[in-house]
Design an enzyme around this catalytic site. Structure first.
Site, PDB file in Angstrom:
ATOM      1  N   SER A  32       0.852  -1.192   0.000  1.00  0.00           N
ATOM      2  CA  SER A  32       0.000   0.000   0.000  1.00  0.00           C
ATOM      3  C   SER A  32       0.889   1.245   0.000  1.00  0.00           C
ATOM      4  CB  SER A  32      -0.954  -0.042   1.193  1.00  0.00           C
ATOM      5  OG  SER A  32      -1.999   0.885   1.033  1.00  0.00           O
ATOM      6  N   ASP A  48      -9.621  -3.810  -5.436  1.00  0.00           N
ATOM      7  CA  ASP A  48      -9.059  -2.941  -4.408  1.00  0.00           C
ATOM      8  C   ASP A  48      -9.683  -1.556  -4.502  1.00  0.00           C
ATOM      9  OD1 ASP A  48      -7.479  -1.525  -2.625  1.00  0.00           O
ATOM     10  OD2 ASP A  48      -5.631  -2.509  -3.241  1.00  0.00           O
ATOM     11  N   HIS A  77      -8.112  -4.883  -1.341  1.00  0.00           N
ATOM     12  CA  HIS A  77      -6.864  -4.367  -0.784  1.00  0.00           C
ATOM     13  C   HIS A  77      -6.155  -5.378   0.115  1.00  0.00           C
ATOM     14  CE1 HIS A  77      -4.242  -0.953  -0.138  1.00  0.00           C
ATOM     15  NE2 HIS A  77      -4.286  -1.125   1.166  1.00  0.00           N
TER      16      HIS A  77
END
Length: 715
Positions: A563, A648, A683
Site C-alpha cells: 500500500s 481494491d 486491498h
C-alpha cells in the site's frame, strides 16, 4: 558507506542468479500504448500511455486480457519454484493451530468469542450465557456464509442491548462496500431488512430496534452520512442523522464506555469533531467541541465526565503535538471547559486510553516502544512491565469498566501474540492465552534493537530477528520491511510466515522510518507532505548500515512493503536500485500525482494533508519528484514481485498495472518482473486465514530464488 560494494556484488550475482528458472519462457506481456494527457488545474501536463488500463467497472476485455496474461506469465515463471512455494505454504499453515479460539470476553451477561474448526478458512462467532460452561449459541458461521464465494468478509457485528437481535455487515467482493443484515438470536430468523453500501460500523440504540450505521458514497466510498434504520421498515425510508459535507473527513460511530451516549466522530489528518446523543433517546446530537484545523481530539465518557485525548494547546497556549489527556464536565460543549489532567511530554506520545471505575489505562510510546501506564484514581501510577528489548504492547478487549482487571496484549518478534490479565490492585497477572505456534521454540530465535543514523543525523530504530547462532559475517540474506505513512507505527510483533525465512538462515528487519509515529508526532510530521522523502532515504540508510554492520550480504537484500509501503518500494527502486536484489510490493500506491488529482477516487480528498493537494503547484512539483510511476527511468532495476487485487478500493489495480507496464519499457536490466492480480480480491488480498498464505508463499518463493536461499536449516 560503500556504494561500490553494492554495485560490485549486484554485478557478480547477476551472472550466477538462480533465476535461470525463467529460461525458455516467452517474453513477458507487453501492454499497448495509447496516448493520453493528464492535466493539472495550474496548466501542468504529463503523458500517460497506460492510462487506458483504468476501468472503474472492471469489465474492459482488453484490460482484463492484459491482467490475465500477466497472471499466466507469473504461473509460467513460478512453475519450477512450485515445490518451494508448496514447502513454504506447508510450513506456515503447519504452524497454525487449526481448532483455535479467541479469548472470551464478558458483555451484558454473555461470554463472546470466535473460534476456528480444523480445515475451515473462516471463523465461527459465538457466545455462551453466564459462563463458558453454558450451551454455545452460534451467532454467525462465516464458513457457511462464504461457501462458493471467491471472497467474503464479515466486517462488524453488533447485538442489541437486550441481547436478542444481531446486526452484521458483510462484503462478498472485497471493495469494502458492506451489506447489513439482521438475525433474531432466539429464533434464528433472518429478517428481510437489508441495507447496502455501508461502512462496517454498527451501533444499536437502547430501544433494541433502531440501528445507527454509516453510509458510503457509492463512487468515492467516503463515509458521508450517518443514518438510522428501524427494524421492519424499508431501508429507503431510513433517516439521515448527520451528513458530512467536507470530503476530507472520515466518519465513525460508537457507544461511550458507560453506554450512556452514542457518538459520531469525524476526523481528517489534522482535525476532529465529536457529536453525541443519549443512547436512551438519540434524537439530537450535540457537538462536544467544534472542529478547528490542527486540533485533534477523541473522547470517552464514564463517571459523569468526559475524558479527552487531544493535541489542543491549553490555557497557556503551549502546543501538545504528542497529545495529552483533559477532562470536561458532562455538559461541556467547548474547549474552553476542558481541564488538563495528564500533561503533554516531548518524549512520550499518548496513543490512546481506556477508562475504568478505579483507574485509567494509558497507551503510550516512549523511545520507539509501546508501554501501558496505569493511573489510579488517587494519582498513583505505574507501568506494565516488559522483558525484551523490542516488543509490542497494547490494550486488549476490556468490555467492562467496573473491574480491577486490565487485559492487555504482548508480543515480540520471538514471542507469539499473548493476552494477559493484570489485577491493578494486587499486581497478580494471569496468562489468558498465548497464540499456539505448532513446532515453534522461541528459545531458538533472537530479537534485538539496532539504531541506524539517517543522512541528516537522525537516529532510526530498527527491530531485528534471526535464528540463534547467527553470525554477523556479512554473508546472510535479509528481508527488510517498512511502511512509514499516515502516522501508522509498525511494531515488532510475531510473524508466523517469517519463521520460515529465519529457519533458512535469513535476517528479518523492520525499519521504523519517519512517517510513522514510533517516536512521537514529530516522527510522523517529518515523513509527510514536503518532508515525505525522509521516509525513502531513511529506508535506504537503514539498509546500508545493516549491511555494513554484517547483518546481510550487499547482494542478498530484499525489501518489502505494501500500500503506502508499496510507494516506498517504488521510490527506493528508483533511488537506489543497486541496494536491493529483490523488491516485493503489494497493492502499491505508485501513481501518486494522477491519483491525488482525481477526487472521485476513494481516499483522495481525505489525504490532502498527508501527501499534499497537487492542484497546488508547489505540492504538484514535490509529489512529482518522487512519484514512482513518474520517476521510472532507463536503468537496471532489481527483480520485482508486484501484487494487487482487481477490486481494491484503496489502491486501485491500475496503479501497479501501469507501473509494471512502464517499468518493462524502461528497465535496462535482466531481472524478472512479475505482476500478480488476484481477480477476486481487494486491498487485503484473499479472504480466509489459509488462502492468503498461498499468496505469501508464492512471493517468498520468488524472493528466496533471487537471494539464493536454500531449504530450512535443521532444527
Amino acid at each position: 558507506m560503500k556504494p561500490t560494494l553494492f554495485t560490485l556484488a549486484a554485478t557478480l550475482l547477476m551472472t550466477t542468479t538462480l533465476s535461470a528458472t525463467a529460461a525458455g519462457l516467452p517474453a513477458p506481456p507487453d501492454a499497448a500504448k495509447k496516448p493520453f494527457t493528464v492535466k493539472a488545474p495550474h496548466g501542468a501536463q504529463r503523458g500517460d500511455e497506460y492510462y487506458w488500463l483504468r476501468d472503474d467497472k472492471r469489465k474492459n476485455p482488453e484490460m482484463l486480457a492484459y491482467l490475465n496474461a500477466e497472471n499466466a506469465y507469473v504461473d509460467a515463471y513460478m512453475k519450477p519454484l512450485k515445490p518451494v512455494e508448496d514447502a513454504l505454504y506447508g510450513e506456515i499453515v503447519g504452524r497454525i493451530k487449526q481448532d483455535d479460539s479467541s479469548v472470551p470476553y464478558r458483555e451484558r451477561g454473555y461470554w463472546y468469542y470466535s473460534r476456528f474448526e480444523t480445515g475451515q478458512d473462516y471463523p465461527i462467532h459465538a457466545r455462551r450465557k453466564g459462563s463458558m460452561e453454558a450451551a454455545e449459541e452460534i451467532l454467525l458461521d462465516v464458513n457457511l456464509m462464504a461457501k462458493d464465494k471467491g471472497y467474503f468478509s464479515v466486517g462488524d457485528y453488533a447485538v442489541t442491548q437486550d441481547n436478542q437481535i444481531l446486526a452484521w455487515a458483510d462484503d462478498a467482493v472485497g471493495r469494502r462496500q458492506y451489506t447489513v443484515r439482521f438475525k433474531n438470536l432466539a429464533t434464528g430468523e433472518v429478517y428481510p431488512d437489508v441495507i447496502e453500501g455501508v461502512s462496517p460500523n454498527l451501533v444499536w440504540a437502547d430501544d433494541n430496534k433502531t440501528l445507527f450505521y454509516v453510509e458510503n458514497d457509492p463512487e468515492t466510498l467516503l463515509t458521508v452520512r450517518v443514518k438510522k434504520h428501524v427494524l421492519g421498515t424499508p431501508a429507503t425510508s431510513d433517516i439521515v442523522v448527520y451528513e458530512e459535507k467536507d470530503d476530507s473527513f472520515y466518519m465513525g460511530i460508537d457507544r461511550s464506555r458507560d453506554d450512556a451516549y452514542i457518538c459520531i466522530s469525524v476526523h481528517s489528518t489534522v482535525s476532529s469533531e465529536f457529536r453525541c446523543a443519549p443512547a436512551a433517546d438519540p434524537k439530537e446530537f450535540f457537538v462536544l467541541a467544534p472542529r478547528e484545523r490542527d486540533v485533534e481530539y477523541d473522547a470517552d465518557h464514564l463517571g459523569g465526565r468526559w475524558v479527552i485525548r487531544t493535541n489542543a494547546p491549553g490555557a497557556d497556549g503551549k502546543p501538545a503535538p504528542n497529545f495529552k489527556l483533559v477532562t470536561a464536565a458532562d455538559g461541556a460543549r467547548s474547549r474552553k471547559e476542558w481541564q488538563d489532567w495528564v500533561a503533554h511530554r516531548d518524549d512520550v506520545f499518548i496513543e490512546g486510553f481506556e477508562l475504568f471505575d478505579g483507574f485509567t489505562a494509558i497507551a503510550e510510546r516512549s523511545n520507539a516502544l509501546e508501554r501501558l501506564r496505569l493511573l489510579d484514581r488517587d494519582g498513583k501510577e505505574e507501568f506494565v512491565k516488559a522483558d525484551e528489548p523490542a516488543f509490542s504492547m497494547g490494550l486488549s478487549t476490556n468490555s467492562e469498566h467496573d473491574t480491577e482487571w486490565l487485559r492487555y496484549t504482548y508480543t515480540s518478534m520471538t514471542t507469539p501474540a499473548t493476552t494477559y490479565e493484570l489485577n491493578t490492585r494486587t499486581g497478580e497477572r494471569k496468562l489468558l492465552k498465548r497464540q499456539p505456534v505448532i513446532g515453534y521454540d522461541p528459545e531458538q530465535y533472537v530479537t534485538e534493537r539496532f539504531w541506524a543514523t539517517a543522512r541528516d543525523g537522525v537516529k532510526i530504530p530498527v527491530s531485528l530477528v534471526y535464528k540463534k547462532g547467527f553470525e554477523k559475517n556479512g554473508r546472510a540474506a535479509m528481508l527488510q520491511y517498512a511502511y512509514g505513512s499516515y502516522g501508522s507505527s509498525t511494531d515488532p510483533g510475531f510473524n508466523n510466515a517469517v519463521v520460515s525465512l529465519l529457519d533458512r538462515g535469513m535476517v528479518y528487519a523492520i525499519a521504523h522510518i519517519r512517517g510513522g509515529q514510533e517516536l512521537g508526532r514529530k516522527w510522523y510530521d517529518d515523513g509527510k507532505l514536503f518532508r515525505k522523502k525522509n521516509t525513502f532515504t531513511d529506508f535506504v540508510d537503514v539498509t546500508e548500515q545493516l549491511v555494513e554492520a554484517g547483518y546481510a550480504a550487499p547482494d542478498r537484500v530484499a525489501a518489502y512493503g505494501g500500500s503506502a509501503g508499496g510507494l516506498l518500494m517504488g521510490a527506493i527502486a528508483n533511488m537506489a536500485p543497486d541496494r536491493y536484489r529483490a523488491i516485493l510490493s503489494q497493492v502499491p500506491f505508485v501513481d501518486v500525482v494522477t491519483t491525488m488529482l482525481d477526487p472521485s477516487i476513494p481516499l483522495t480528498t481525505n489525504e490532502y494533508d498527508e501527501w499534499g493537494n497537487p492542484e497546488k503547484k508547489d505540492y504538484y512539483d514535490y509529489m512529482l519528484s518522487y512519484s514512482p510511476y513518474d520517476n521510472l527511468k532507463a536503468q537496471d532495476y532489481p527483480a520485482m514481485f508486484v501484487g494487487t487485487g482487481l477490486w481494491d478500493s484503496q489502491v486501485q489495480y491500475w496503479e501497479p498495472a501501469k507501473y509494471v507496464a512502464r517499468l518493462r519499457d524502461l528497465d535496462t536490466g535482466k531481472q524478472p518482473v512479475l505482476f500478480r492480480t488476484n481477480m477476486e480480491a481487494g486491498h487485503g488480498g484473499k479472504s480466509g486465514r489459509f488462502r492468503r498464505f498461498r499468496e505469501q508463499a508464492e512471493m517468498y518463493a520468488f524472493m528466496l530464488d533471487q537471494l539464493q536461499v536454500g531449504g530450512p536449516a535443521a532444527r
